[in-house]
Write a protein that holds these residues in place. Structure first.
Motif, PDB file in Angstrom:
ATOM      1  N   LEU A 138       1.913   3.641  -6.083  1.00 61.51           N
ATOM      2  CA  LEU A 138       1.916   5.126  -6.697  1.00 61.51           C
ATOM      3  C   LEU A 138       0.912   6.381  -6.104  1.00 61.51           C
ATOM      4  CD1 LEU A 138       3.519   7.162  -8.267  1.00 61.51           C
ATOM      5  CD2 LEU A 138       1.791   6.103 -10.436  1.00 61.51           C
ATOM      6  N   LEU A 139      -0.382   5.705  -5.583  1.00 57.59           N
ATOM      7  CA  LEU A 139      -1.572   7.159  -5.605  1.00 57.59           C
ATOM      8  C   LEU A 139      -1.814   6.854  -3.600  1.00 57.59           C
ATOM      9  CD1 LEU A 139      -4.041   4.795  -7.813  1.00 57.59           C
ATOM     10  CD2 LEU A 139      -3.061   7.129  -8.424  1.00 57.59           C
ATOM     11  N   THR A 140      -1.143   6.498  -3.373  1.00 58.30           N
ATOM     12  CA  THR A 140      -1.197   6.375  -1.926  1.00 58.30           C
ATOM     13  C   THR A 140       0.025   7.439  -1.611  1.00 58.30           C
ATOM     14  OG1 THR A 140      -2.174   4.341  -1.303  1.00 58.30           O
ATOM     15  CG2 THR A 140      -0.181   5.274   0.417  1.00 58.30           C
TER      16      THR A 140
ATOM     17  N   ASN B   6      -2.569  -4.394  -5.867  1.00 58.95           N
ATOM     18  CA  ASN B   6      -1.694  -3.448  -5.391  1.00 58.95           C
ATOM     19  C   ASN B   6      -1.219  -3.344  -7.346  1.00 58.95           C
ATOM     20  OD1 ASN B   6       1.550  -3.664  -6.540  1.00 58.95           O
ATOM     21  ND2 ASN B   6       1.396  -2.658  -4.849  1.00 58.95           N
ATOM     22  N   PHE B   7      -1.571  -3.832  -8.328  1.00 56.15           N
ATOM     23  CA  PHE B   7      -1.685  -3.003  -9.577  1.00 56.15           C
ATOM     24  C   PHE B   7      -0.666  -3.319 -10.231  1.00 56.15           C
ATOM     25  CE2 PHE B   7      -6.800  -2.296  -8.340  1.00 56.15           C
ATOM     26  CZ  PHE B   7      -6.733  -3.396  -9.057  1.00 56.15           C
TER      27      PHE B   7
ATOM     28  N   GLU C 163       0.238  -1.566   0.125  1.00 58.48           N
ATOM     29  CA  GLU C 163       0.069  -0.347  -0.393  1.00 58.48           C
ATOM     30  C   GLU C 163       1.112   0.924  -0.179  1.00 58.48           C
ATOM     31  OE1 GLU C 163       1.365   0.026   4.295  1.00 58.48           O
ATOM     32  OE2 GLU C 163       0.964  -1.863   2.478  1.00 58.48           O
ATOM     33  N   GLY C 164       1.646   1.134  -0.048  1.00 58.29           N
ATOM     34  CA  GLY C 164       3.198   2.376  -0.421  1.00 58.29           C
ATOM     35  C   GLY C 164       3.395   3.005   0.830  1.00 58.29           C
ATOM     36  N   ALA C 165       3.026   2.545   2.405  1.00 60.34           N
ATOM     37  CA  ALA C 165       2.676   3.515   3.461  1.00 60.34           C
ATOM     38  C   ALA C 165       3.611   4.404   4.505  1.00 60.34           C
ATOM     39  CB  ALA C 165       1.495   3.130   4.385  1.00 60.34           C
ATOM     40  N   LEU C 166       5.062   3.604   3.807  1.00 58.50           N
ATOM     41  CA  LEU C 166       5.649   4.035   4.673  1.00 58.50           C
ATOM     42  C   LEU C 166       6.278   5.271   4.640  1.00 58.50           C
ATOM     43  CD1 LEU C 166       8.293   3.028   6.585  1.00 58.50           C
ATOM     44  CD2 LEU C 166       9.828   2.257   4.064  1.00 58.50           C
TER      45      LEU C 166
END
Length: 253
Positions: free
Chosen positions: A216-218, A209-210, A182-185
């Protein structure tokens, strides 16, 4: 080729004016049919052109490296390089060639790297699966002369792992935050530091995750201040931004 060195060689009688003119004539770029090598880039941007090896044949990669070496370039970087391309270069080039397997980086005509006198860039990755992208960033930064501190596998699923490295992250001149899923880091890191955070989404993750799009969107929608985002899996792009920031910080010492 360094312009100053050419002018000094003319002054000292090592080369003629006509020879210098021939070098300058090719300086903007050199057309080798399948590529136009930007020999002028170091003069404009302070760093030489970097070769994107993926999609090129090993013969094409070799020819570009050879031309850059002939022009006096050192520590030439090739990104997204395969071991096959590396082995071919090592076989055909007289100069030292080093391959960084995890980051998929080739460095040719390796000479001693002069590091920036102070400060460092922190490269932080969420998981071990993000290592390829994180190492691409870290290795490019090191070849360009930056001190790098790595903090890997410190994602939000176990946030206490990140806090164990907080001093090194907060004292960096710039932070590269690499994360898939999810790219939260990147948002978490940016909320803890007063320095720019370059966020790198990776294609690591399950179906939704696509291939990195969700990360990227996160990152693009981060509510934390000071986050800029590069393309999916683009560790190299993040390294260049971090290098420029760190260079500016060192100029003000």
């Amino acid at each position: 080729m360094d312009v100053r060195k050419i002018l000094e060689d003319v002054r000292d009688g090592k080369i003629s004016v006509d020879e210098a003119l021939k070098v300058f004539a090719k300086m903007p770029f050199e057309d080798i049919d399948f590529a136009k090598i930007d020999h002028h880039r170091k003069l404009r941007q302070g760093m030489s052109e970097v070769i994107f090896c993926e999609g090129k044949t090993k013969e094409q990669v070799l020819k570009i490296f050879e031309r850059m070496i002939e022009r006096g370039e050192v520590n030439i970087i090739g990104t997204r390089a395969s071991r096959e391309q590396y082995e071919y270069l090592r076989e055909h080039l007289k100069d030292d060639v080093i391959y960084y397997e995890t980051g998929r980086i080739i460095c040719a005509k390796r000479v001693e790297i002069i590091k920036n006198p102070k400060g460092h860039v922190a490269v932080v990755s969420a998981g071990t699966a993000d290592l390829k992208v994180a190492e691409e960033a870290a290795i490019v930064l090191e070849i360009l002369g930056n001190n790098v501190k790595r903090m890997y596998d410190v994602g939000v699923a176990g946030i206490h792992r990140l806090f164990a490295h907080l001093d090194d992250i907060q004292s960096a001149n710039a932070v590269v935050a690499v994360a898939g899923m999810e790219g939260a880091l990147a948002s978490v890191v940016a909320g803890l530091v007063s320095k720019p955070v370059i966020a790198v989404p990776t294609s690591v993750g399950y179906g939704a995750n696509f291939k990195g799009l969700s990360a990227l969107l996160t990152m693009l929608n981060s509510c934390a201040n000071g986050v800029c985002v590069v393309n999916i899996d683009n560790g190299f792009g993040a390294a260049i931004v971090a290098h420029m920031i760190n260079s500016l910080a060192n100029q003000n010492l």
